[in-house]
Design a protein around this motif. Structure first.
Motif, PDB file in Angstrom:
ATOM      1  N   PHE A 115       0.909  -1.315  -0.071  1.00  0.00           N
ATOM      2  CA  PHE A 115      -0.129  -0.202   0.013  1.00  0.00           C
ATOM      3  C   PHE A 115       0.711   1.184   0.038  1.00  0.00           C
ATOM      4  O   PHE A 115       0.765   2.160  -0.991  1.00  0.00           O
ATOM      5  N   LEU A 136      -9.685  -2.122   1.831  1.00  0.00           N
ATOM      6  CA  LEU A 136      -8.438  -1.226   2.192  1.00  0.00           C
ATOM      7  C   LEU A 136      -9.015   0.218   1.900  1.00  0.00           C
ATOM      8  O   LEU A 136      -8.211   0.955   1.208  1.00  0.00           O
ATOM      9  N   GLN A 137     -10.038   0.720   2.791  1.00  0.00           N
ATOM     10  CA  GLN A 137     -10.622   1.925   2.619  1.00  0.00           C
ATOM     11  C   GLN A 137     -10.633   2.403   3.965  1.00  0.00           C
ATOM     12  O   GLN A 137     -11.607   1.826   4.693  1.00  0.00           O
ATOM     13  N   ARG A 161      -8.179  -2.905  -5.530  1.00  0.00           N
ATOM     14  CA  ARG A 161      -8.415  -4.128  -4.882  1.00  0.00           C
ATOM     15  C   ARG A 161      -9.991  -4.809  -5.676  1.00  0.00           C
ATOM     16  O   ARG A 161     -10.698  -4.005  -6.075  1.00  0.00           O
ATOM     17  N   THR A 216      -7.908   2.341  -3.227  1.00  0.00           N
ATOM     18  CA  THR A 216      -7.496   2.021  -1.755  1.00  0.00           C
ATOM     19  C   THR A 216      -7.019   3.299  -1.191  1.00  0.00           C
ATOM     20  O   THR A 216      -6.584   4.410  -1.856  1.00  0.00           O
TER      21      THR A 216
END
Length: 648
Positions: free
Chosen positions: A221, A253-254, A248, A287
């Protein structure tokens, strides 16, 4: 007839626990928020069996006075708000005053604390059906320890709804992760069944902040993230957004924080999704770790029992601010910035994404101003990788459009047969159109005769590979470009510029379209007329439950107008804003640019290839084509030396 009876304190607390305490993760969330509100800078969390058997949390906060210990386990008792004014401008994470009472009603809870300035520590626990409390002396340093054992031991029906130990711990770990991302100035230690999971020290600078991000979210990331920091209209947005190529398959992944509180808000999700729309595959999710700071009085955090949702006083302002700033930050990522970043930090670039060879590479930080919540000086630094506010001015100077007709037609986007009068689908102009040009170079704006003082970011073309890729030699190594994907983005961005900078051509309908709607939907159309008129639609209310479409933009003349209007109304009802008209127009232009871009197996000269490279360097979002595919990749000399084992 059943008589009305007053509920016992324990039963009332257990009912409240049904809202607050869903699983062990809920307990950890409430207790950690209390610790953070108490000024703790170190939090130690020890759990057993996913938190069902035991949750022990120790902090070094201000502690609780002896006389307040019994009140701490009572319902509707808190030190965080006193008046209605306090509730309307909440600055703390917890404030309902129900958490400890609810938790103690469904577990065996012991609370030990030594308040700041006191020489003795005290311990409190609840006893009996009426939840009476007993306080006795204890040994404890400054701060508080809460020990929660046997969760739901007295409510077996609730315990049956818990999942496996692994699942419950995963939920609990996610809570710790979110709070660790919200408070960089606090240390976190998490252990499960005696095994240490996290040991995160307080952050003092940008490099350590990125180390924490890498520990919690993975190295990939931070390797594929852009820093962002912008302010406007009393709003401040800072944090990290993932490059479009680092997407993604699910929205896992937020992370979005409002004044330090993690929230999941549909208005925020809509704004971010809209900002990434042009650069992601369908079904892919961006993300990000983003922090929004604003006046607490302009946001209501008391709309949900677990405080996961918020309500903004001016939702449209917040939506437009988030969209515009993230959209600009993504647009400003060009090969120039990525190649320079690779050159300065020794990164290798793959699929248009800078990828550090080491776990974490120090990157230039952003010039952040003082932040009203959880201020951390390490975030203020001189240089930014994303200067979002400067994008518009830079683009104005870089782009050299020589008129819509020549620019668009020569780039292959609109080339009807010579001699035919055609209506341009974007401007509505009727003109004599030129024949299709076989000279691809005329579709690019860059000059092939320019002399450069230094090697451009994407270097100079060397050859064309199999009629598909351009091989270029750069200062750092070699670069491969997918010529169709790159040209597709260039044509698309020019088409959008022409479309939005000129007045949108419209066409009155010979037979207006009547659309039957509900009264509330008709009200929405009447209140949001600018949403339709901005894209060339003239939609008028003609009755209590009907609207009439009298004019449409030429570019969408063949669209299902009634369905499109209904979709816009639905979007306005759900989100308060709508970008569906823009999305439909962009989809059509993206399709046209795909068909108009240079095709595979088309032979290009060296001059034409160099011209394409130069245009990529000044085009927004040129790292991805209209479908989200990467347009270029790079191998540095270091990569090549490793490949051939040079120096060994």
């Amino acid at each position: 007839m059943q008589r009305i009876n007053l509920l016992s304190p324990r039963l009332a607390n257990q009912i409240a626990a049904g809202e607050v305490v869903e699983r062990p993760a809920s307990v950890v969330k409430e207790l950690l928020e209390n610790s953070l509100d108490a000024g703790a800078t170190q939090l130690d969390i020890d759990v057993e069996q996913g938190g069902v058997r035991r949750i022990k949390i120790r902090d070094n906060g201000v502690g609780i006075l002896k006389d307040d210990l019994s009140l701490a386990l009572s319902r509707h008792a808190t030190s965080k708000i006193i008046t209605l004014d306090d509730l309307e401008a909440v600055r703390t994470l917890g404030f309902r005053g129900e958490a400890l009472a609810s938790i103690s009603s469904v577990s065996r809870l012991h609370l030990t604390s030594q308040a700041e300035g006191e020489v003795e520590a005290w311990r409190v626990e609840t006893e009996g059906k009426d939840m009476s409390t007993s306080v006795r002396p204890a040994s404890h340093p400054k701060g508080t320890t809460i020990d929660v054992r046997d969760l739901f031991f007295n409510t077996p029906a609730r315990r049956k709804f818990l999942r496996t130990e692994k699942t419950e711990f995963n939920h609990l770990e996610e809570v710790v992760k979110r709070l660790a991302l919200s408070r960089y100035d606090t240390g976190f230690r998490l252990s499960h069944n005696g095994k240490q999971i996290y040991d995160l020290r307080p952050v003092t600078d940008q490099l350590h902040a990125e180390h924490r991000l890498a520990s919690l979210l993975g190295k990939k990331f931070i390797e594929n993230a852009l820093t962002i920091d912008v302010e406007a209209a009393g709003l401040r947005l800072w944090g990290w957004i993932g490059l479009p190529t680092f997407s993604r398959s699910q929205a896992d992944l937020q992370y979005f924080f409002v004044n330090g509180r993690v929230v999941k808000d549909k208005l925020v999700a809509h704004a971010v999704r809209q900002a990434y729309r042009d650069v992601l595959y369908n079904g892919r999710h961006p993300t990000f770790v983003l922090y929004l700071e604003l006046d607490p009085a302009t946001v209501d955090v008391n709309v949900h029992p677990t405080k996961h949702e918020v309500r903004f006083r001016d939702g449209r302002l917040v939506h437009d601010f988030l969209f515009s700033r993230i959209h600009k930050a993504i647009a400003d990522v060009r090969p120039e910035s990525e190649a320079e970043s690779a050159s300065e930090s020794g990164l290798s670039v793959s699929q248009g994404v800078a990828q550090p060879e080491t776990a974490i590479t120090e990157q230039p930080a952003l010039p952040l101003a003082n932040r009203p919540v959880n201020s951390t000086d390490w975030m203020r630094a001189p240089q930014s990788r994303v200067a979002a506010d400067q994008v518009a001015g830079q683009l104005e100077g870089m782009r050299n459009l020589s008129g819509y007709a020549n620019d668009y037609a020569s780039s292959g986007g609109y080339t009807p047969a010579a001699g035919n009068e055609q209506v341009d689908p974007l401007t509505g102009e009727i003109r004599q159109s030129p024949a299709p040009s076989l000279n691809v170079a005329t579709g690019f704006t860059g000059s092939v005769q320019e002399e450069y003082q230094t090697v451009p970011p994407l270097g100079f073309a060397v050859a064309q590979l199999h009629g598909v890729y351009i091989l270029s030699e750069s200062e750092n190594g070699l670069i491969l470009v997918d010529m169709h994907a790159a040209h597709e983005r260039i044509v698309y961005e020019r088409m959008k510029t022409s479309f939005y900078e000129k007045s949108i051509a419209t066409q009155p309908l010979l037979v207006p379209i009547n659309v039957s709607v509900s009264q509330s939907e008709a009200d929405l159309v009447e209140e949001n007329g600018e949403v339709f008129s901005a894209f060339g639609f003239r939609v008028e209310r003609t009755g209590l439950e009907s609207v009439m479409v009298r004019e449409v933009p030429i570019i969408l003349i063949k669209a299902d107008t009634e369905a499109l209007v209904r979709d816009v109304i639905s979007d306005l009802s759900a989100n308060g804003v709508s970008d569906l008209l823009e999305a439909r127009a962009n989809e059509l232009m993206a399709t046209m640019s795909c068909h108009g871009a240079v095709r595979a197996n088309r032979k290009l000269t060296i001059a034409e290839m160099n011209s394409l490279l130069r245009d990529m360097e000044i085009t927004e979002r040129s790292g991805q084509c209209n479908h989200g595919r990467p347009t270029w990749t790079q191998m540095t000399m270091s990569d090549l030396d490793k490949l051939f084992l040079r120096g060994r």
